[in-house]
Design an enzyme around this catalytic site. Sequence first.
Site, mmCIF file in Angstrom:
data_model
loop_
_atom_site.group_PDB
_atom_site.id
_atom_site.type_symbol
_atom_site.label_atom_id
_atom_site.label_comp_id
_atom_site.label_asym_id
_atom_site.label_seq_id
_atom_site.Cartn_x
_atom_site.Cartn_y
_atom_site.Cartn_z
ATOM 1 N N LYS A 29 0.880 5.435 -12.886
ATOM 2 C CA LYS A 29 0.490 4.869 -11.596
ATOM 3 C C LYS A 29 0.569 5.944 -10.511
ATOM 4 O O LYS A 29 1.517 6.735 -10.487
ATOM 5 C CB LYS A 29 1.410 3.693 -11.267
ATOM 6 C CG LYS A 29 1.096 2.970 -9.969
ATOM 7 C CD LYS A 29 2.098 1.847 -9.740
ATOM 8 C CE LYS A 29 1.795 1.071 -8.471
ATOM 9 N NZ LYS A 29 2.798 -0.013 -8.240
ATOM 10 N N SER A 104 0.133 -4.258 -7.917
ATOM 11 C CA SER A 104 -0.504 -3.026 -7.469
ATOM 12 C C SER A 104 -0.822 -2.034 -8.594
ATOM 13 O O SER A 104 -1.565 -1.075 -8.384
ATOM 14 C CB SER A 104 0.378 -2.323 -6.430
ATOM 15 O OG SER A 104 1.647 -2.005 -6.964
ATOM 16 N N SER A 128 3.911 -6.357 -9.286
ATOM 17 C CA SER A 128 2.959 -5.267 -9.467
ATOM 18 C C SER A 128 2.781 -4.743 -10.878
ATOM 19 O O SER A 128 1.873 -3.972 -11.142
ATOM 20 C CB SER A 128 3.325 -4.090 -8.548
ATOM 21 O OG SER A 128 3.115 -4.443 -7.210
#
Length: 431
Positions: A29, A104, A128
Amino acid sequence: ARVKAREADAVLARGEVRGPLHGVPITIKDAIETAGLRTTGGYPPLADYIPAADATVVKRLKNAGAIIIGKTNLPVMSADYRADNPIFGRTNNPWDLERTPGGSTGGGAAALAAGLTALEIGSDIAASLRNPAHCCGVCALKPTEHRVPLTGHIPELPGMLRGVRHMNTIGPLARSVEDLTLALEVIAGPDGRDWEVPPAPLDKTPVKSLKELKLAWWDDFGGVPVSRDTRTAFGQLAAELNHHGCTVERKAPAEFDFTMAWETWGEILMAERAATAPERAQERITALNADVNSDIPIYRGMARGAHATMQQFTESLSKRDLLIGILEAFLHHWDALLCPVMVGPAIPHVPFGTPVDVDGEQVSYLFAATAHTCPFNLTGHPAVVVPLTRSTEGLPIGLQIVGRRWGEMALLSLAGQLTGITGPFQRPPGY
């Protein structure tokens, strides 16, 4: 990455193995620092930021033999459940390009589902990891709070004082529970920098048979609606588990106050964000039109937390302690709590703050994605998401499995057994 892959092949040809992830292509990420590789957080002032050092989890993955092939997309500073930012634009859901992959860690979940990567490492302070796993039909683990070091994680900008000290976790997304387990074994444990991470062992407990399992399930979090498809899937799952001999009951912790949990999560989140970045905290409150009189508990808590005194913050932590104890006591009698991940499948690409339609009922934007997940960030309990079914539109719907604090290995073992009933990862059409 290709150079490292050739090196891995050469080492393997000599009969050597560098670690449990030898040669495995993975992604990270874009909120987790990678030495020599841009880490932007989706935030324009960091568009050209190249860290000098790896985050602890990245270093451990490399030491285990993994090869990083890229970073994955996210919303600005991980503060949305879409994967869209001014630097890289929008990520689409491989199941339906007109829908979000969630967030996210949305880029990572989309990459996994589409077959672009074998393993993703993301983070989760509200949903997330679990939300994008649900939206894209993959697996995710939110570990126990402080199981994995946060060293090298943004939302705090590089060099900024560390304000976020509760509820946030780093964890893996994968296409199987076995891969989640392997990844956790690599990234867990203290690093001598994030001092809140204790030397807690990953205890491998004896595997229970399905007939020995006691499972509670609950789909009514304080009256928040879920889609008909979700309700139907949970009813069918309960019946199937009962058929396999499990003890299954529709039951929630009687004293667990979801409204208090939502408010308290908002209070702690914004109090810690505002401690080091008051302008960004206030921007978030304004974007959500949140105030202390809001009828949405999360928004009410966020507005209160943004201006909390030390006494109010301490009161919030005390409420958190109470809720941790209630849920942990409940899970002493049950092997896991099964519940939804969000109100329905992945939403279309809509502007931030757009209410979410749930079979004709409108649910507030942030609440729709986090009502079923942020209570377990608040309490710090581990949670696994696996694919459960698909909606009438053909979109993935996930199953969230919540276990005892520090009991990830037992929880992952249980999740693996449940996938024998729910089924393995399925590729999106055309991938």
